[in-house]
Structure formats: structure tokens, C-alpha cells
Design an enzyme around this catalytic site. Structure first.
Site, PDB file in Angstrom:
ATOM      1  N   GLU A 287     -31.678 -24.222 -74.339  1.00 24.96           N
ATOM      2  CA  GLU A 287     -31.573 -24.656 -72.801  1.00 24.96           C
ATOM      3  C   GLU A 287     -32.022 -23.915 -71.574  1.00 24.96           C
ATOM      4  O   GLU A 287     -31.662 -22.887 -71.695  1.00 24.96           O
ATOM      5  CB  GLU A 287     -29.920 -25.474 -71.950  1.00 24.96           C
ATOM      6  CG  GLU A 287     -30.148 -25.689 -70.714  1.00 24.96           C
ATOM      7  CD  GLU A 287     -28.754 -25.733 -70.365  1.00 24.96           C
ATOM      8  OE1 GLU A 287     -28.040 -25.903 -71.306  1.00 24.96           O
ATOM      9  OE2 GLU A 287     -28.244 -25.437 -68.736  1.00 24.96           O
ATOM     10  N   GLU A 292     -32.222 -25.541 -61.036  1.00 28.41           N
ATOM     11  CA  GLU A 292     -31.045 -25.384 -60.370  1.00 28.41           C
ATOM     12  C   GLU A 292     -31.055 -24.710 -58.362  1.00 28.41           C
ATOM     13  O   GLU A 292     -30.746 -23.909 -59.024  1.00 28.41           O
ATOM     14  CB  GLU A 292     -30.150 -25.586 -61.144  1.00 28.41           C
ATOM     15  CG  GLU A 292     -29.781 -25.319 -62.589  1.00 28.41           C
ATOM     16  CD  GLU A 292     -28.675 -24.798 -63.610  1.00 28.41           C
ATOM     17  OE1 GLU A 292     -28.176 -25.438 -63.945  1.00 28.41           O
ATOM     18  OE2 GLU A 292     -28.465 -23.581 -64.164  1.00 28.41           O
TER      19      GLU A 292
END
Length: 408
Positions: A287, A292
Site C-alpha cells: 500500500e 492521508e
């Protein structure tokens, strides 16, 4: 008194009558040629009136009136076209062109222009309708202004006018895929949706129910919206879109221009997951979190990689980037970039490098980042990292994405 008798032969009389008739005909013809121009009937004049309409969340119509100054015994025609102003075709209205035909006796026609609705907070905008090439008439007023009155408020979508931008080309690289989100709806040849609550709140105890209704295209932007509403037993809804099995990439420069939401419990992400997810699962597939943000820290974003053999043997490494002068990522556009090469990945915000990850940093773990990855864009609500929303959290919250571009 002397009487004079004149004798005509029959043939002479015929000649005389013919001559007189011919003279009269020529005289009438000459008189017609010499009739003043002002005595001929004037053609009707064509005029078009301005129009306006209040923009709505859904499409509506703006109607322009086109008039003749008087009725005509002839068929009257005029062409029309629409010209951009501050309003833009395909974003604010649907462009149109054609020909109006007035039947004998008619004096008014209308032109209808479809206005594209949205809930983006904008200024009033305008465009023009132009008339040209009249037949059996003349133009008096050949253009009209159409005004779109904004009906949105501060509770609607606000698209910042300012922000960082990146170019559409880089030396030595080719733009291999992009989405500028300029269509009226999401391109399902490239994107799909995750729907529902996922396993254990998508593995993070998240509180939202993902739908296919919270991601829309508005005025050239992708808008993902987190709402406080009850669906599927959850108190919140949002959207999570992905390019899995449709668009995946190995290496390149990735630029994503976006405005981010904020607030306690709000968790937006622009990230990538290994295409092998379906077969080897997470975290073995790998990932890469391009960006974020946890909403109670609206000035800070994070870049992270996740990897490992299998859960719970999960490892991750990352760094954060923080704005200065109390600025927030919700105030204007920023560009979140990943420069991804064989055995090396770099993270940038507005072309400022803040994190680099290389293959030798994984130790004995497998390195999955030289394989195909697909995109995921979403806003989560709640979860292990940001915690739950509280009384300070304002809904709806929106992530606005201007573009995603991949260069190789």
C-alpha cells in the site's frame, strides 16, 4: 363650314390601335421602374432579448425571446449560436446552435439553452446568444446576454480560486493517463465503487457507509462528500472510488491536485493498493498512501507505505508534511505527488520533497512496490486513527479533486 372626311383602311386602323397599346405598355413599365425605393415594403426587423435564470442543483432552462417588428407574408429565417463568456460551455450550460423559422404571420420564436445545475458556490456568470444570416428580414438587435444567477450559499460546495498547480508535461516523461473530471459523471471505464461498511469498518473500525452517490463531478471537479445521515445502520455516508482491474500502473510520476476536508473524525485519503490484493491480500500486496489527513490536524498530511508477509505481520514507514503560518489544506488547492521508480519512492507536496522510501528499508520483508498498483480516493469517518466525530465536527465535509495525472 367644311366637313373633312378621313378615310382609314382597316389595316391602317389595326396598326394605329397596336401602336397606341404598345406606347401605353412602355409608359407603364417606365413608371414602375421610376417608383421611389421608399415606396417598396420594408422587411421586418429581428430582435433578441436578454434572459436570466437562477441556477439550481439540477438542470433547468433559460429561454430567449426572438421577435419580428411586424408580421411578414414571406417565410423568415435567422441562424443562432451561443458564445462563451464568464460561463463555460459543458460546465455551466449546454451549447446549442440552429435556425429559427418564422412562418408567414408569426412574430415571435424562442431559443432554449439548458443550464447545468450544481451546488458549487460561484459568482453570477453569463454567456451570449448571437443571431446571424437573416432571410427576408434584417437584424436590429443581433445578440443577447444570458445571466446565470448563483443560488448557492456558504453551506454549498466552495471551490477555492487559489492554489498550487503542476504542469501537464515533464521533460523525458509521457502523460500516460489522466482524469481532469470534466465530464458530467464519473467515467466507469476507469473507476468503480466500494459499497457498504467493509469488514470491521474496512479494517479500521470506520463509521461510514460507502455509497455510489457521494462522489459527483461538479464544474470540472471530483467532489467526494461525507454526510451525517443514516444508511445501512450507520450514522454517516461517504464514497470510496477505485481504479482496481481498470487502470493500474508500475512506476511514474503521479500528481493529484486537491482541497481536503477537516474536522474531528474526518479521514481523507489519496492512495494506491497493489493489484495483487485480490490474490495475496493485504499487506502483502503493498500500500502506498500518497496523502492521508486526520481532520483534527488540518495543516498536516502524511505519506506512508505498508507492507509485510501477511496480517498481523504488518509493517509501515512514513513521514508527515506540515504547512506553516497556521494555513490549512482545506483553504486552497495543493498538489500531492509520488515519484515512483524501481526500488525507490518519493513523496512531495507542491513539489517539496518530504519523504523517501527505498527497497533496502524493508529488511527481510518482501518488497511489493515494483508491481502494478491501482488508485483509491475516499473520505472515511471515524476509525482507529482519527477517532469519532464530535460536536465540533461540521457536515458535510468534502474533498475536491481537480485532476490526477500519471507520467512515465
Amino acid at each position: 363650314m367644311m366637313a373633312v372626311c378621313i378615310n382609314f383602311k382597316i389595316d391602317d386602323m389595326k396598326t394605329y390601335v397596336f401602336t397606341i397599346c404598345l406606347f401605353c405598355l412602355l409608359a407603364c413599365s417606365q413608371a414602375a421602374k421610376e417608383t421611389p425605393a421608399e415606396m417598396l415594403p420594408e422587411p421586418p426587423e429581428i430582435s433578441i432579448s436578454d434572459a436570466e435564470v437562477t441556477e439550481a442543483d439540477s438542470n433547468n432552462e433559460m429561454v430567449f425571446s426572438v421577435q419580428l417588428s411586424k408580421a411578414s407574408d414571406e417565410l423568415v429565417q435567422v441562424k443562432y449560436d451561443v458564445q462563451e463568456g464568464t460561463a463555460t460551455a459543458a460546465f455551466d450550460y449546454v451549447s446549442t446552435l440552429g435556425t429559427l423559422v418564422f412562418q408567414p404571420g408569426e412574430t415571435e420564436k424562442t431559443i432554449s439553452v439548458s443550464i447545468i445545475g450544481d451546488n458549487v458556490l460561484e459568482v453570477d456568470e453569463s454567456f451570449k446568444v448571437l443571431l446571424s444570416e437573416p432571410v427576408q428580414a434584417v437584424l436590429l438587435l443581433s445578440e443577447a446576454v444570458g445571466t446565470i444567477r448563483n443560488d448557492d450559499t456558504s453551506d454549498d460546495i466552495v471551490v477555492p480560486a487559489m492554489g498550487y498547480e503542476t504542469p501537464k508535461s515533464y521533460a523525458g516523461k509521457t502523460l500516460v493517463w489522466q482524469d481532469e473530471f470534466e465530464a458530467r459523471r464519473l467515467n466507469l471505464d476507469d473507476w468503480g465503487y466500494d459499497i457498504g461498511t467493509g469488514s470491521n469498518g474496512w479494517g479500521n473500525n470506520e463509521l461510514q457507509f460507502y455509497t455510489d452517490e457521494n462522489a459527483t463531478l461538479q464544474a470540472g471537479y471530483l467532489v467526494i462528500e461525507a454526510r451525517e445521515e443514516s444508511v445501512g445502520g450507520r450514522k454517516y455516508t461517504s464514497s470510496r472510488i477505485k481504479t482496481q482491474a481498470k487502470k493500474s500502473f508500475t512506476f511514474g510520476r503521479i500528481d493529484i491536485r486537491a482541497v481536503l476536508p477537516e474536522g474531528q473524525g474526518i479521514w481523507p485519503a489519496l492512495w494506491m493498493l497493489g493489484e495483487k490484493f485480490a490474490t495475496v491480500s493485504w499487506p502483502a500486496c503493498g500500500e502506498m498512501d500518497i496523502m492521508e489527513l486526520v481532520g483534527h490536524q488540518p495543516d498536516k498530511v502524511h505519506g506512508t507505505v505498508h507492507y509485510g508477509n501477511s496480517f498481523p505481520n504488518h509493517r509501515y514507514v512514513g513521514q508527515s508534511f506540515q504547512l506553516t503560518d497556521q494555513a490549512k489544506f482545506s483553504e486552497k488547492f495543493h498538489v500531492f505527488s509520488l515519484v515512483w521508480e524501481k526500488d525507490k519512492i518519493q513523496w512531495y507536496v507542491d513539489d517539496q520533497l518530504f519523504f523517501e522510501f527505498t527497497r533496502n528499508m524493508v529488511g527481510s520483508s518482501p518488497y511489493p512496490f515494483n508491481e502494478d498498483f491501482f488508485f483509491i480516493f475516499n473520505i472515511a469517518v471515524g476509525g482507529n486513527w482519527p477517532g469519532s466525530p464530535d460536536a465540533s465536527t461540521r457536515f458535510p465535509q468534502r474533498m475536491i479533486v481537480d485532476y490526477v495525472r500519471v507520467f512515465q
